[in-house]
Design a protein around this motif. Sequence first.
Motif, PDB file in Angstrom:
ATOM      1  N   MET A   1       0.750  -1.354  -0.150  1.00 22.56           N
ATOM      2  CA  MET A   1       0.046   0.046   0.033  1.00 22.56           C
ATOM      3  C   MET A   1       0.962   1.242  -0.048  1.00 22.56           C
ATOM      4  O   MET A   1       0.354   2.416  -0.031  1.00 22.56           O
ATOM      5  N   GLY A   2       2.371   1.250   0.104  1.00 20.93           N
ATOM      6  CA  GLY A   2       2.974   2.252  -0.131  1.00 20.93           C
ATOM      7  C   GLY A   2       3.417   3.140   1.095  1.00 20.93           C
ATOM      8  O   GLY A   2       3.539   4.079   1.014  1.00 20.93           O
ATOM      9  N   VAL A   3       3.260   2.009   2.413  1.00 23.05           N
ATOM     10  CA  VAL A   3       3.608   2.872   3.659  1.00 23.05           C
ATOM     11  C   VAL A   3       5.063   2.996   3.698  1.00 23.05           C
ATOM     12  O   VAL A   3       5.895   2.218   3.449  1.00 23.05           O
ATOM     13  N   PRO A   4       5.744   4.359   3.747  1.00 21.10           N
ATOM     14  CA  PRO A   4       7.219   4.233   3.782  1.00 21.10           C
ATOM     15  C   PRO A   4       7.695   4.028   4.982  1.00 21.10           C
ATOM     16  O   PRO A   4       8.973   3.760   5.068  1.00 21.10           O
ATOM     17  N   ARG A   5       7.223   3.863   6.178  1.00 24.31           N
ATOM     18  CA  ARG A   5       7.734   3.947   7.643  1.00 24.31           C
ATOM     19  C   ARG A   5       6.784   3.203   8.516  1.00 24.31           C
ATOM     20  O   ARG A   5       5.705   3.775   8.733  1.00 24.31           O
ATOM     21  N   LEU A   6       7.165   2.103   9.130  1.00 21.99           N
ATOM     22  CA  LEU A   6       6.299   1.386   9.872  1.00 21.99           C
ATOM     23  C   LEU A   6       7.021   1.385  11.336  1.00 21.99           C
ATOM     24  O   LEU A   6       8.205   0.664  11.148  1.00 21.99           O
ATOM     25  N   ILE A   7       6.425   1.703  12.496  1.00 17.79           N
ATOM     26  CA  ILE A   7       6.876   1.032  13.825  1.00 17.79           C
ATOM     27  C   ILE A   7       6.051   0.202  14.407  1.00 17.79           C
ATOM     28  O   ILE A   7       4.903   0.550  14.543  1.00 17.79           O
ATOM     29  N   LEU A   8       6.730  -0.835  14.723  1.00 16.69           N
ATOM     30  CA  LEU A   8       5.967  -1.979  15.380  1.00 16.69           C
ATOM     31  C   LEU A   8       6.437  -1.574  16.844  1.00 16.69           C
ATOM     32  O   LEU A   8       7.432  -1.615  17.362  1.00 16.69           O
ATOM     33  N   LEU A   9       5.080  -1.464  17.851  1.00 15.40           N
ATOM     34  CA  LEU A   9       5.087  -1.020  18.929  1.00 15.40           C
ATOM     35  C   LEU A   9       4.410  -2.184  19.912  1.00 15.40           C
ATOM     36  O   LEU A   9       3.539  -2.888  19.509  1.00 15.40           O
ATOM     37  N   ASN A  10       5.080  -2.180  21.227  1.00 14.04           N
ATOM     38  CA  ASN A  10       4.414  -2.758  22.274  1.00 14.04           C
ATOM     39  C   ASN A  10       3.304  -2.101  22.714  1.00 14.04           C
ATOM     40  O   ASN A  10       2.950  -1.106  22.401  1.00 14.04           O
ATOM     41  N   SER A  11       2.208  -3.063  23.418  1.00 12.03           N
ATOM     42  CA  SER A  11       0.995  -2.789  23.994  1.00 12.03           C
ATOM     43  C   SER A  11       0.833  -3.387  25.040  1.00 12.03           C
ATOM     44  O   SER A  11       1.183  -4.848  24.944  1.00 12.03           O
ATOM     45  N   TYR A  12      -0.101  -3.241  25.957  1.00 15.09           N
ATOM     46  CA  TYR A  12      -0.724  -4.103  27.189  1.00 15.09           C
ATOM     47  C   TYR A  12      -1.094  -5.447  26.785  1.00 15.09           C
ATOM     48  O   TYR A  12      -0.916  -6.280  27.044  1.00 15.09           O
ATOM     49  N   ARG A  13      -1.845  -5.303  25.453  1.00 15.68           N
ATOM     50  CA  ARG A  13      -2.468  -6.538  25.068  1.00 15.68           C
ATOM     51  C   ARG A  13      -1.752  -7.396  23.940  1.00 15.68           C
ATOM     52  O   ARG A  13      -2.032  -8.342  23.329  1.00 15.68           O
ATOM     53  N   VAL A  14      -0.459  -7.187  23.827  1.00 11.67           N
ATOM     54  CA  VAL A  14       0.466  -7.757  22.899  1.00 11.67           C
ATOM     55  C   VAL A  14       1.219  -8.960  23.820  1.00 11.67           C
ATOM     56  O   VAL A  14       1.793  -8.486  24.753  1.00 11.67           O
ATOM     57  N   GLU A  15       0.919 -10.237  23.546  1.00 10.82           N
ATOM     58  CA  GLU A  15       1.703 -11.167  24.284  1.00 10.82           C
ATOM     59  C   GLU A  15       2.885 -11.090  24.128  1.00 10.82           C
ATOM     60  O   GLU A  15       3.741 -10.895  23.207  1.00 10.82           O
ATOM     61  N   LYS A  16       3.797 -11.427  25.598  1.00  9.45           N
ATOM     62  CA  LYS A  16       5.289 -11.266  25.172  1.00  9.45           C
ATOM     63  C   LYS A  16       5.829 -12.281  24.328  1.00  9.45           C
ATOM     64  O   LYS A  16       6.935 -11.891  23.826  1.00  9.45           O
ATOM     65  N   SER A  17       5.312 -13.307  23.958  1.00  8.87           N
ATOM     66  CA  SER A  17       5.964 -14.341  23.218  1.00  8.87           C
ATOM     67  C   SER A  17       5.810 -13.947  21.860  1.00  8.87           C
ATOM     68  O   SER A  17       6.714 -14.297  21.007  1.00  8.87           O
ATOM     69  N   PHE A  18       5.116 -12.862  21.559  1.00  9.37           N
ATOM     70  CA  PHE A  18       5.108 -12.316  20.043  1.00  9.37           C
ATOM     71  C   PHE A  18       6.336 -11.925  19.847  1.00  9.37           C
ATOM     72  O   PHE A  18       6.817 -11.937  18.668  1.00  9.37           O
ATOM     73  N   TRP A  19       7.123 -11.258  20.794  1.00 10.99           N
ATOM     74  CA  TRP A  19       8.323 -10.537  20.557  1.00 10.99           C
ATOM     75  C   TRP A  19       9.488 -11.575  20.193  1.00 10.99           C
ATOM     76  O   TRP A  19      10.655 -11.161  19.833  1.00 10.99           O
ATOM     77  N   GLN A  20       9.157 -12.905  20.615  1.00  9.52           N
ATOM     78  CA  GLN A  20      10.368 -14.007  20.373  1.00  9.52           C
ATOM     79  C   GLN A  20      10.049 -14.545  19.018  1.00  9.52           C
ATOM     80  O   GLN A  20      11.066 -15.511  18.555  1.00  9.52           O
TER      81      GLN A  20
END
Length: 235
Positions: free
Chosen positions: A99-118
């Motif tokens: 879709m042509g997004v030039p910059r993406l920031i992947l960010l933590n959130s309270y509802r993001v499970e810790k295992s996702f970062w692994q």
Amino acid sequence: MNLLLLEDGDFIADDRVLLTGRRLKHLHEVHRAEVGDSLRVGRLDGLMGSGQLLRLNAEHAELSVQLDQPPPAKLPLTLLLALPRPKMLRRVLQTVSSMGVPRLILLNSYRVEKSFWQTPFLEPAAIREQLILGLEQTRDTVLPEVIIEKRFKPFVEDQLPAIAAGTLGLTGHPGDYPACPRAVEQPVTLAIGPEGGWIPYEVEKLQHAGLQPVQLGERILRVETAVTALLARLF
């Protein structure tokens, strides 16, 4: 693959490339290409143009290429995205790239499970692979910048105000908020939360950083659907 994307290592001369691996397989099995065929090509982070197939066998494909067209313009957007679950992350990366997004920031959130970062899908090579698939789909050559921020509060307090300055700052969030604007004509900083939405504390922090909450209606959308719907509405 609507664009044959070429990398610096493919070039054996200024106007010649030699391809193997996935792209060679695609030429054989999907394009069913033959010597003499003309194909749409583009150089990663460079120009686009056309390529003529000079040789094709089981080991490699050789093309002469002419690159003389600029890639499509990117959206005037910085996208903040709460890290999705790993399987969805791959699809979201392709969507963002296509879709042509030039910059993406992947960010933590309270509802993001810790295992996702692994997940191994956050490895630079894995991210790059999905971004390239998105570029090939929509005929683009310029990779989006992907930034990973694992700490919500320091990022939102210390960095986000400067990122959002001079842009229309928005947080996509279900609730009693104004509708997302349409067809804006200015740069946008947009934050999209996890499937359950940002928690109230996060919405407040994002608002203090200059991102005002907006909604798309009563339905709770999957992350990839929300990304597509919000970008289509904004731009």
